[in-house]
Design a protein around this motif. Structure first.
Motif, PDB file in Angstrom:
ATOM      1  N   HIS A  29     -32.882 -27.754  10.120  1.00 29.86           N
ATOM      2  CA  HIS A  29     -33.053 -29.205  10.107  1.00 29.86           C
ATOM      3  C   HIS A  29     -31.759 -29.929  10.472  1.00 29.86           C
ATOM      4  CE1 HIS A  29     -37.119 -29.012   8.761  1.00 29.86           C
ATOM      5  NE2 HIS A  29     -36.832 -28.463   7.597  1.00 29.86           N
ATOM      6  N   ALA A  30     -30.628 -29.358  10.089  1.00 33.74           N
ATOM      7  CA  ALA A  30     -29.348 -29.999  10.383  1.00 33.74           C
ATOM      8  C   ALA A  30     -29.066 -30.031  11.877  1.00 33.74           C
ATOM      9  CB  ALA A  30     -28.217 -29.273   9.648  1.00 33.74           C
ATOM     10  N   ARG A  52     -34.793 -43.912   9.330  1.00 36.55           N
ATOM     11  CA  ARG A  52     -36.152 -43.436   9.074  1.00 36.55           C
ATOM     12  C   ARG A  52     -37.003 -44.602   8.591  1.00 36.55           C
ATOM     13  NH1 ARG A  52     -38.566 -39.098  10.799  1.00 36.55           N
ATOM     14  NH2 ARG A  52     -40.057 -39.485   9.137  1.00 36.55           N
ATOM     15  N   PRO A  53     -38.263 -44.694   9.028  1.00 34.90           N
ATOM     16  CA  PRO A  53     -39.134 -45.781   8.557  1.00 34.90           C
ATOM     17  C   PRO A  53     -39.364 -45.762   7.049  1.00 34.90           C
ATOM     18  CG  PRO A  53     -40.053 -44.742  10.510  1.00 34.90           C
ATOM     19  CD  PRO A  53     -38.900 -43.890  10.084  1.00 34.90           C
ATOM     20  N   GLU A  54     -39.303 -44.568   6.424  1.00 36.47           N
ATOM     21  CA  GLU A  54     -39.491 -44.507   4.978  1.00 36.47           C
ATOM     22  C   GLU A  54     -38.496 -45.395   4.252  1.00 36.47           C
ATOM     23  OE1 GLU A  54     -40.297 -40.233   6.446  1.00 36.47           O
ATOM     24  OE2 GLU A  54     -39.308 -42.051   7.101  1.00 36.47           O
ATOM     25  N   PHE A  59     -40.970 -32.564   6.080  1.00 34.13           N
ATOM     26  CA  PHE A  59     -41.198 -33.776   5.295  1.00 34.13           C
ATOM     27  C   PHE A  59     -40.939 -33.527   3.809  1.00 34.13           C
ATOM     28  CE2 PHE A  59     -43.384 -34.481   9.266  1.00 34.13           C
ATOM     29  CZ  PHE A  59     -42.979 -35.770   9.575  1.00 34.13           C
ATOM     30  N   ALA A  60     -41.291 -32.357   3.314  1.00 35.79           N
ATOM     31  CA  ALA A  60     -40.923 -32.018   1.935  1.00 35.79           C
ATOM     32  C   ALA A  60     -39.406 -31.961   1.788  1.00 35.79           C
ATOM     33  CB  ALA A  60     -41.547 -30.689   1.538  1.00 35.79           C
ATOM     34  N   PHE A  61     -38.726 -31.469   2.816  1.00 34.44           N
ATOM     35  CA  PHE A  61     -37.265 -31.378   2.788  1.00 34.44           C
ATOM     36  C   PHE A  61     -36.626 -32.764   2.722  1.00 34.44           C
ATOM     37  CE2 PHE A  61     -33.094 -30.682   4.974  1.00 34.44           C
ATOM     38  CZ  PHE A  61     -32.557 -29.791   4.057  1.00 34.44           C
ATOM     39  N   GLN A  62     -37.283 -33.753   3.303  1.00 35.49           N
ATOM     40  CA  GLN A  62     -36.744 -35.112   3.283  1.00 35.49           C
ATOM     41  C   GLN A  62     -36.840 -35.741   1.892  1.00 35.49           C
ATOM     42  OE1 GLN A  62     -37.384 -36.299   7.980  1.00 35.49           O
ATOM     43  NE2 GLN A  62     -38.839 -37.056   6.493  1.00 35.49           N
ATOM     44  N   ILE A  63     -37.528 -35.071   0.979  1.00 37.89           N
ATOM     45  CA  ILE A  63     -37.492 -35.439  -0.436  1.00 37.89           C
ATOM     46  C   ILE A  63     -36.543 -34.514  -1.184  1.00 37.89           C
ATOM     47  CG2 ILE A  63     -38.842 -35.586  -2.570  1.00 37.89           C
ATOM     48  CD1 ILE A  63     -41.264 -36.330  -0.860  1.00 37.89           C
ATOM     49  N   THR A  86     -32.751 -35.708  10.140  1.00 39.44           N
ATOM     50  CA  THR A  86     -33.120 -35.279   8.794  1.00 39.44           C
ATOM     51  C   THR A  86     -31.939 -35.258   7.835  1.00 39.44           C
ATOM     52  OG1 THR A  86     -34.839 -33.911   9.802  1.00 39.44           O
ATOM     53  CG2 THR A  86     -34.313 -33.492   7.495  1.00 39.44           C
ATOM     54  N   TRP A  87     -30.837 -34.641   8.219  1.00 38.05           N
ATOM     55  CA  TRP A  87     -29.680 -34.559   7.324  1.00 38.05           C
ATOM     56  C   TRP A  87     -28.958 -35.897   7.182  1.00 38.05           C
ATOM     57  CZ3 TRP A  87     -26.567 -31.992   3.924  1.00 38.05           C
ATOM     58  CH2 TRP A  87     -27.010 -30.739   3.496  1.00 38.05           C
ATOM     59  N   LEU A  88     -28.890 -36.671   8.233  1.00 33.69           N
ATOM     60  CA  LEU A  88     -28.276 -38.001   8.131  1.00 33.69           C
ATOM     61  C   LEU A  88     -29.061 -38.853   7.141  1.00 33.69           C
ATOM     62  CD1 LEU A  88     -26.219 -40.119   9.115  1.00 33.69           C
ATOM     63  CD2 LEU A  88     -27.875 -40.727  10.910  1.00 33.69           C
ATOM     64  N   TYR A  89     -30.378 -38.794   7.240  1.00 34.56           N
ATOM     65  CA  TYR A  89     -31.229 -39.559   6.326  1.00 34.56           C
ATOM     66  C   TYR A  89     -31.104 -39.047   4.902  1.00 34.56           C
ATOM     67  CZ  TYR A  89     -35.651 -40.693   3.967  1.00 34.56           C
ATOM     68  OH  TYR A  89     -36.595 -41.078   3.051  1.00 34.56           O
TER      69      TYR A  89
END
Length: 496
Positions: free
Chosen positions: A126-127, A166-168, A282-286, A133-136
């Motif tokens: 992901h990095a 990220r839109p989230e 997406f789980a990783f983004q949590i 992903t990692w920046l977010y």
């Protein structure tokens, strides 16, 4: 307090695992990254901020304005786009790590959590994927850390970066003011920060509404699901549970903020069509921001060494759970092989289309993989999934939409056994192929289980050459391919 020697030893051993992961997975660049990079390319090469170089079907296909804006610099300077963003990945990891260590109390524990996170293969993938992903995740962890310490200027800067990443993070337009006001700050601080958020929201949504005709990214319309999916929720929502523990035993304001933010995000994910959810992105983004925050909280916890050790263990278990969730050897081999295969298939196809365009043989093509092939082709591209097409998002992939694009080459998702049965994507394409008298020319091979059948009106030798090259390079299974490709260092593949 002096950190326990076992923790230092384990961190050192995990660092060796990180190095192995870097060798294997830092070569990964996902096709979707090229969607965002195409905006910088088109601005410099064609003077238009659009996915298609002629501005047809004007669409906000990117979800990360920061990376879209950053892609302008390599395009303007003639730098390799992939290499530029690989170096940005290294800078992102170093910067996030440095900021987290600076805020940590017992820095060895924070270092342990950082290294453990990177020891999970999916984390390195992901990095270096080319996505945000990692920046977010790292910036989101820093936001909650700064907010808990009432470092409001730093927290606001994090929010301003996050909402462009990220839109989230748009949830923070509401959550951040609530978290700020609950601490009863000085009126001047509340007014300044509220004005900054208002200007950011007005500028972001206003520009996209004015320029693209939609305030929201096109992916919002494509990824909206058919409702809450319980099975998908079980794969995602458990990563929100540590917020409950923080709410009960930690800082209650932060715990509530974590619960509200990740609860809403997790529910949204469980209700969406999660395209490109490789290695549980997406789980990783949590999991990533939650683990990084917890690592910091443990490093600052006013408890004895023994209890802090137990808390560190629980953070490790949390991260390990994600590692187990993404343990599939097949998935890891596929990710390690992904971009090397892409270079010999989609990139080769894009270069062939570009050459044919220069000869006046093609002006448009239709393909479901909207990244590397379109980036290198530099011609009008119909994304048959719809991520980069406002017309597809609005009307679906109808015959009228395909006719409007008038593709000279049409690609169908297939396997070695034949074209896949995807009527929602293929029905209009088949109708167009019949209407225009197209016939199958060749099969582009990304892997045995994933190919593209290319249809044209007349033979195009450049496409046949690209297909033959892809079959020769990619026609082996994942394990054999990996054993060959992994002999090369990852930077061998850090190029467009």
């Amino acid at each position: 307090m002096t950190p326990p020697r076992p923790l230092i030893v384990v961190t050192a051993l995990l660092s060796l695992v990180v190095l192995v992961n870097l060798w294997i997975f830092a070569r990964f660049t996902v096709d979707d990254a090229f969607i965002t990079w195409r905006y910088g390319q088109n601005l410099i090469a064609h003077g238009i901020w659009a996915y298609n170089p002629d501005g047809f079907d004007l669409t906000q296909a990117y979800t990360n304005p920061v990376f879209a804006a950053l892609s302008i610099l390599p395009a303007a300077m003639g730098w390799d786009m992939v290499l530029s963003f690989k170096l940005l990945s290294l800078l992102t990891l170093a910067g996030i790590g440095a900021l987290l260590l600076r805020e940590a109390g017992e820095k060895a524990r924070m270092a342990f959590v950082l290294v453990l996170g990177l020891a999970i293969p999916a984390s390195i993938a992901h990095a270096f994927s080319g996505l945000e992903t990692w920046l977010y995740g790292g910036t989101l962890a820093l936001f909650f850390i700064y907010a808990e310490q009432r470092k409001w200027t730093q927290a606001l800067l994090c929010v301003l970066l996050l909402v462009l990443t990220r839109p989230e993070a748009w949830l923070l337009f509401a959550l951040y003011p609530v978290m700020l006001l609950t601490t009863r700050p000085a009126r001047a601080i509340a007014l300044r920060h509220g004005a900054a958020l208002g200007l950011m929201a007005t500028g972001y949504f206003g520009f996209h509404l004015w320029y693209f005709g939609e305030a929201l990214p096109n992916t919002y319309f494509i990824k909206s699901g058919d409702g809450f999916n319980p099975a998908q929720a079980l794969r995602i929502l458990p990563y929100v549970l540590p917020a409950l523990a923080v709410q009960v035993w930690g800082n209650r304001r932060t715990g509530l903020g974590l619960l509200l933010y990740f609860g809403a995000v997790g529910y949204s994910y469980a209700s969406s069509d999660l395209l490109m959810n490789y290695l549980q992105r997406f789980a990783f983004q949590i999991a990533l921001p939650m683990a990084l925050y917890l690592g910091w909280a443990v490093s600052r916890a006013p408890v004895g060494q023994a209890r802090r050790g137990w808390l560190t263990l629980w953070v490790a278990v949390y991260l390990a759970a994600f590692g187990v969730h993404t343990r599939s050897l097949g998935d890891h081999l596929g990710i390690a092989n992904y971009y090397p295969r892409l270079l010999d298939s989609h990139v080769a196809l894009g270069r062939a289309l570009n050459a044919l365009s220069a000869q006046g043989a093609v002006a448009s093509f239709a393909l479901g993989d909207a990244g590397a092939a379109a980036y290198h082709a530099d011609i009008r591209a119909l994304d048959t999934i719809g991520l980069t097409s406002h017309l597809v998002a609005r009307d679906g992939l109808t015959l009228a939409v395909v006719q409007a694009y008038a593709p000279d080459v049409v690609a169908f998702f297939a396997t070695a056994e034949g074209v896949r049965d995807l009527p929602d994507r293929h029905a209009a394409l088949w109708a167009y192929v019949a209407e225009t008298g197209m016939t199958e020319q060749c099969e582009l091979v990304w892997a045995r289980q994933y190919t593209l059948r290319l249809f044209t009106r007349s033979p195009l030798p450049a496409l046949s050459d690209a297909c033959a090259h892809s079959a020769a390079a990619n026609g082996t299974d994942e394990l054999r391919y990996a054993l060959r490709a992994l002999r090369q260092p990852p930077w061998t593949y850090w190029h467009e």
